[in-house]
Every structure is written in structure tokens, then in C-alpha cells.
Design a protein around this motif. Sequence first.
Motif, mmCIF file in Angstrom:
data_model
loop_
_atom_site.group_PDB
_atom_site.id
_atom_site.type_symbol
_atom_site.label_atom_id
_atom_site.label_comp_id
_atom_site.label_asym_id
_atom_site.label_seq_id
_atom_site.Cartn_x
_atom_site.Cartn_y
_atom_site.Cartn_z
ATOM 1 N N TYR A 43 12.666 -14.949 -27.954
ATOM 2 C CA TYR A 43 12.001 -13.695 -27.612
ATOM 3 C C TYR A 43 12.646 -13.067 -26.385
ATOM 4 O O TYR A 43 13.097 -13.766 -25.470
ATOM 5 N N GLN A 44 12.674 -11.735 -26.387
ATOM 6 C CA GLN A 44 13.095 -10.960 -25.224
ATOM 7 C C GLN A 44 11.857 -10.283 -24.647
ATOM 8 O O GLN A 44 11.083 -9.664 -25.380
ATOM 9 N N ILE A 45 11.679 -10.402 -23.349
ATOM 10 C CA ILE A 45 10.477 -9.910 -22.673
ATOM 11 C C ILE A 45 10.921 -9.090 -21.465
ATOM 12 O O ILE A 45 11.818 -9.514 -20.719
ATOM 13 N N ARG A 46 10.291 -7.932 -21.251
ATOM 14 C CA ARG A 46 10.702 -7.052 -20.145
ATOM 15 C C ARG A 46 9.502 -6.433 -19.444
ATOM 16 O O ARG A 46 8.442 -6.226 -20.037
ATOM 17 N N LYS A 47 9.738 -6.104 -18.160
ATOM 18 C CA LYS A 47 8.735 -5.379 -17.393
ATOM 19 C C LYS A 47 9.421 -4.711 -16.209
ATOM 20 O O LYS A 47 10.234 -5.338 -15.525
ATOM 21 N N GLU A 48 9.112 -3.446 -15.976
ATOM 22 C CA GLU A 48 9.600 -2.764 -14.774
ATOM 23 C C GLU A 48 8.481 -2.764 -13.744
ATOM 24 O O GLU A 48 7.359 -2.352 -14.032
ATOM 25 N N VAL A 49 8.788 -3.255 -12.545
ATOM 26 C CA VAL A 49 7.787 -3.312 -11.480
ATOM 27 C C VAL A 49 8.335 -2.567 -10.259
ATOM 28 O O VAL A 49 9.552 -2.506 -10.039
ATOM 29 N N THR A 50 7.421 -2.033 -9.487
ATOM 30 C CA THR A 50 7.803 -1.295 -8.286
ATOM 31 C C THR A 50 7.315 -2.054 -7.054
ATOM 32 O O THR A 50 6.133 -2.428 -6.969
ATOM 33 N N MET A 103 14.836 -9.520 -5.447
ATOM 34 C CA MET A 103 14.050 -8.294 -5.489
ATOM 35 C C MET A 103 14.559 -7.282 -4.469
ATOM 36 O O MET A 103 15.114 -7.652 -3.429
ATOM 37 N N ARG A 104 14.357 -5.998 -4.773
ATOM 38 C CA ARG A 104 14.729 -4.946 -3.820
ATOM 39 C C ARG A 104 13.616 -3.899 -3.755
ATOM 40 O O ARG A 104 12.756 -3.815 -4.635
ATOM 41 N N GLU A 105 13.643 -3.131 -2.730
ATOM 42 C CA GLU A 105 12.636 -2.079 -2.560
ATOM 43 C C GLU A 105 12.754 -1.069 -3.686
ATOM 44 O O GLU A 105 13.845 -0.679 -4.098
ATOM 45 N N GLY A 106 11.607 -0.662 -4.226
ATOM 46 C CA GLY A 106 11.609 0.303 -5.320
ATOM 47 C C GLY A 106 11.465 -0.378 -6.663
ATOM 48 O O GLY A 106 10.796 -1.400 -6.797
ATOM 49 N N LYS A 107 12.144 0.183 -7.674
ATOM 50 C CA LYS A 107 11.999 -0.318 -9.038
ATOM 51 C C LYS A 107 12.847 -1.570 -9.270
ATOM 52 O O LYS A 107 13.989 -1.650 -8.831
ATOM 53 N N ASN A 108 12.251 -2.531 -9.961
ATOM 54 C CA ASN A 108 12.933 -3.772 -10.337
ATOM 55 C C ASN A 108 12.634 -4.071 -11.801
ATOM 56 O O ASN A 108 11.497 -3.912 -12.252
#
Length: 742
Positions: A43-50, A103-108
Motif C-alpha cells: 500500500y501507498q499512503i500519503r498525507k500533507e501536514v503543515t 521536518m521543515r517549517e510549512g508544508k510537509n
Amino acid sequence: MKINRLALLTIFSFLLIVGCGAHSPKAQWISHPNFKHEANQWYQIRKEVTISKSPKELITKIAADSKYWLYINGELAIFEGQLKRGPNHKDTYFDEVDLAPFMREGKNTIAVLMWYYGREGFSHKDSKKAGFFLDNEKFSTDSTWHIKRSKAYKSTGNPQGNFRLPESNIRFDAREYNKSWIEQDYDDSKWYQAQNSGLEGASPWNKLVKRPIPLFKTKALTKIDDFKREGNRIVVKLPYDMQYHAYIKVKSSEGKYIKINPGNLRTLNDVPLRGEYITKEGEQEYIHLPWLSGHEIHFIVEEGIDVIEVGYMESGYDTQFDGTFKVADEYLMKYFKKAQRTLYVNMRDTYFDCPDRERAQWIGDGIILSEESFYLLDSKALALSKKMYNELFDWQRADHTLFGPIPAGNWDKELPQQILAAVGQFGIGNYYKYTGDRQMLKKAYPHIKDYLSLWKVEDNGAVPFRKGGWTWGDWGTQIDRNLSEHIWYYIALDNLAYMAEELGKHEEALKIKNNMDKIKQRVNHDYWTKNGYRSTTYKDEIDDRGNALAVISGIADKEKYSVIINLFKNVEHASPYMEKYVMEALFKMDEGKFAIERFKKRYAKMVNHPTCTTLWELWDYTASVNHAWSGGPLSVLYKNMAGIRPIKPGFEEFCVYPDLIGLDSLSCSFTTVKGKISLDIKTKGKRTLLKLKVPNQSAAILRVPVSSENVIFSNESQVKKENKGSKYNYYSVSSGEITVEY
């Protein structure tokens, strides 16, 4: 206008949550909404977090059924996370990792490739459902994550991998794979929304237990462009037998096949894991994520494929060899090197018997590997021994039976003689002596007591034979199982009595010792013959295995040694598994020279094999060529030639009883829970120079032959004479470095 107080409170609470930057409700296990149970799903799983501010630390709890690779912003953060299930028959391990460095500031963008085994194994308990779980203070898994079943990862045709393995053979179809899916700008809007499958603790994964061993380590990818291709085959010879991930770079039209096979397929007609690759159009490269093992990789390449590079990436348990052993004996040093390699390739999620056919934590193999690791590996390896014993006891059944291998989904048979070895002095007893882990001592005692209660010692000392699920005592023939089981049980009782004394249970210890006395008298009265020990029901040629156990258990007194030594000179039934105990017995009987002679004779084929870098399952090159139990003599050399072993738990006190067996020098070192011990001995003529390093909070008992004259210590204040025996004088040496000449 009247304002509804409840509505106002709700609005205020919402604003407070948003203002404080709090995150979503508790993490959910997530799965695919159309999941159906079957083997080998990816399975491929994704999420964009800020993230409003790049965190200094982001401790994250991650669990997967069954393995995962995690990417953050296109960068690999974790290579093969998660341990096989499980810590017991129902629960699941989790990883605890710090994701802040990625991790970085903003979108990851968080991207996870997850492999669900979907089948039982001798090292894994199938939950029957694929699932992924992640939780930290910034983000967690829930139905806002996106998921899809990967079409690129499929199963191969026949032959399939061995039924004992939960892993499947992998066929990777490059035409079905878009590598940009791990990047930030990838559009996953057409993927499914993940299905919430329960909060932490939900069935079928149940309680999450923290991973007790380090994440696996990987070495740099080795690429080879000067390979030889003979017809459709490219053979990559590895520097040694290893756990590896095969690599290949090619230029090809689409739809062509490459087979990826390990090179040393000698496993009693059982098929180990392999891989396949289907090309896309153009130039492409591939690394096989499931690990294989061996000393060669065979790429079988379909016509029309231009191979540019091949290679491999080694991975394995995160530990380092820091134990050394050196003598001026080429044979012993060749054995030492092969035993080292055998040990390391048989440890990953668990200790296991072999890295090809089974990868199963057979406990008889495990205790041998564990003892070797105390001498050879750094302190990180101790966690794998502790995990093994925790699993042994936490898988105990309601009827008090213990079994192995564990974890296990398609195996539940008890092998009484392996389990007795594990709960005796050579198993958990060794673990306690080498680590001083009283927490484990307290945990183990009631489990062992319950297990040993399954045998009832009769008034005459007879111990009724327990078949268990499999009456296995060793490979081979002429096995006097009744004799061996009596003595393995005696050894287990001996360790239980010791544990009882350590825990202040003195009355229980007395009762245990009373049963031991009965067994000892019975074995010596009924089983002793003019040719050695033999049980009354055994009719074949006398067995060296049981006689070895009689010596190391203390059942055989010194008056019987000459008969048993003669037996060992004429009988060789023990497999490499039990030969370790024959060697232990010979050293105990002061027959170190013959112990080495017999060892060299029996191990000659595997030690002198010109290309195999590991030790075999059997005496001939006919089965697994990398088998855990054959490394047993390595720890025997440390304990008897160097003569170093703990006297008090955790090396608070240890002995140094060297026996060079005619050699003129020996040096060794290893790390203990108290620190480093090192020993260097050189003899010249009738004089010996010995240098010893004793760690802080520890003391050594050094023995020196009574015949030695003018014993000189570099620091007299560090030494106290303890006692004088008929052959040796004994001295207590406190921490620090000391030189002794005698």
C-alpha cells in the motif's frame, strides 16, 4: 437577542483549540476501505501536514502491519520499520522515532510504503488485516490520509517461498510505478480516503508494545559496473554472506523480466525467498526492498536488456563487533571468522536458525547465539536476547507449556528438550549471569516454575518422559532421548533453584534441590554402565550427547570421567547443535587438548570450505549453509581457552582461568555491562606474562598454576590471595589494568 450558552461555549472551545494550534483527535489505525485478506499486499499512503515551526524534537509512535518504508518530503526517513508480530500471541510492536530532522517549517509530505504479509509464519503472527498507525504532537493518522493498493508490487509465480516464512516472493512491475508519489507536488486526489479502523488498542492489533531493539541499519549502496555476464546470467559475488537488498540498473524496452535469486540454495529442497523485476521503457534502476541472504546474487536477465550496473546494499541488526579473539592457530581463527559472520546473519527481528529457509526463533539456536553475542557484540545486542526471553515467557499458554519458535502463527508445538535448555543455566541462567538483569529474573521465575511443574519427579527420581509436540533432541541418529531429557530437566531445576536463592525464596530452593538429588541418584544408579550413561529403554549404540550433559550438569562425578572421555574418542553422534555441549564437557574434565582435536576433526569440512563464509546446519554441505547453532564452540573458546566467564551476575565478579592448550599466546577482549575486559597472555620457556584489564565495579578471580614460582604483580595493592588448590592458586584482582608474571 438571547445567546444560547451551550452554543457560545462550543464556539469558544473551537477558537481556543485553533488558537493553541492543537491537532486532531487521537490517532486512528487506518486501512484501505476495500481491504480483503490475502497474502502479499503493498500500500501507498500519503498525507500533507503543515508545521508552523520546525520542531527540535518530534517523537513519533509508528506501527504497521507488517513492514513500512517512510519518506518525508521525498527523503527516506525510515528503511524497513516495524517488527514482525508479536510480543505475545495477540499484541503488536511499535517503533518510537524522532522525525524532527526531516521536518521543515510549512508544508510537509508524509509518504509511506507499507507491506502487508497476509500470511502466517514461524516468525510472525498474522492479524488478518493490513493497518498503519502514526501519532505525534503535530499530526496523526485518520481518515484524512490517502491510500491506494500498489499495482507495482505483486507475487511471483512458482516456486513460492518456504511455508515457514511470512514474507512472499516479490515481483516488481516498473510499468506500474510512479516514483514521484513520495514528492510534495504529487496529486493523490484520486486515491481513496483511508478507513478509520480503531484507536490505539483496537482489534486485531490490540495493545502496542514499544520496539525493544534498535531500528535496522543499512550500509551504503555498492554499485558494480565491471561485472561479467555469461549468457543470461550475472553473478555478483559478495564479500561475505550477508542480509542484502539487490540492486540493478538497466536500459530496456518494457515488459522484459529479470530474476533475482540468492546464490546458496542448499536448504533440504525448501525454496528460500527470491525476486523478479519487470522493465519499463528506457533507463531505470531498482533496489529490492525485501532482504535476501547469501554470499552471491544471481541476476537472470531476459535477452534484449542492457545491464548498466549491478550491486547490493547490506542491512541488518544495529550492532557492532567489538569482541576480539586471537591465537596463533590458523584453523581456530578461520572458525572464529565464520562463526562471527554466522551469528550476525542470524539476527534481525529476532534471533533465528537460518536466514533463508525459516528465519525462525528456535530457542535452542537462540540461546547459543545469545551467548556468543555476549562475547562478540556491543551492548545493543543485549536487547535482542532480552526480547527473545520476553517472548518465550509472554507466549506461554494457559496450560503452562512454553514453545518455540516464537513469534509464530503456523507453529505451536512444544519441543521439551529445547525449552528445558532455554530455561536452564545455558539459557536464561546465562542471560542473568552475563547481564545482571534482575527484572528479567523476577519475571522469568514464575513462568519457569509453572513450566517445570509439568514434569512430576517420582520418589525414586524417575522423570516421566514428556513428548510435547515434537520429541526432538537433536538431528541425527542414536539419540538417547530419555537420558537427555532427564538431564536437561535436572539442569533446568538447577537454574530454578539458583533463581529461587537469588530472589530470597530459600524454602522453594530446598524443595527443588531435593528433587535434583533424587534425579541424580536415579541416573547414576540406573543409567550408569561400564561404557557410560544409557537409559534402560535405549537399545542403540551409546549416545555421546546425554553423556556430555551428565558431565556439564554435575551428575557425573570425576570417577566416571575416564570412561566418558574414552566414549567421546569413539562415538560421534552429536550434530553441530549438541557438539557444543560435548566440547563444554571435555573442557570441564580438563581435556581441553582433546576438545580442540575433536572439534577440529568434526568441523573440518565447513571450516576449510574455500568459499562459504558461514557455518552449516549439518556436517556436510547438504542443507542450510548458514545455521545458528554451529557457532556454539566460539563461546566455548572464550569461556575455556581464555577462561573468562561471570561468577556473579552482571560481571560483578568473573573468573580468568586461561588454558592455552599448548599455544604460546592468546589475546581477547569484549564488552560487558560493567565495561571492557581484555586479556593478553604470552609464554616464553617456563615463564608467562599476563596482562588483564578489569572494568570498574568488577573483580576478577585469576588462577595461576601452583607449579609457577616467583609470581610478580605490577600492583600488589590490586591483588588479594583467595585460596590454594591442588593445581592452582587463586587471586582476587580489583578493577584496573594489571600485569602478572609467573
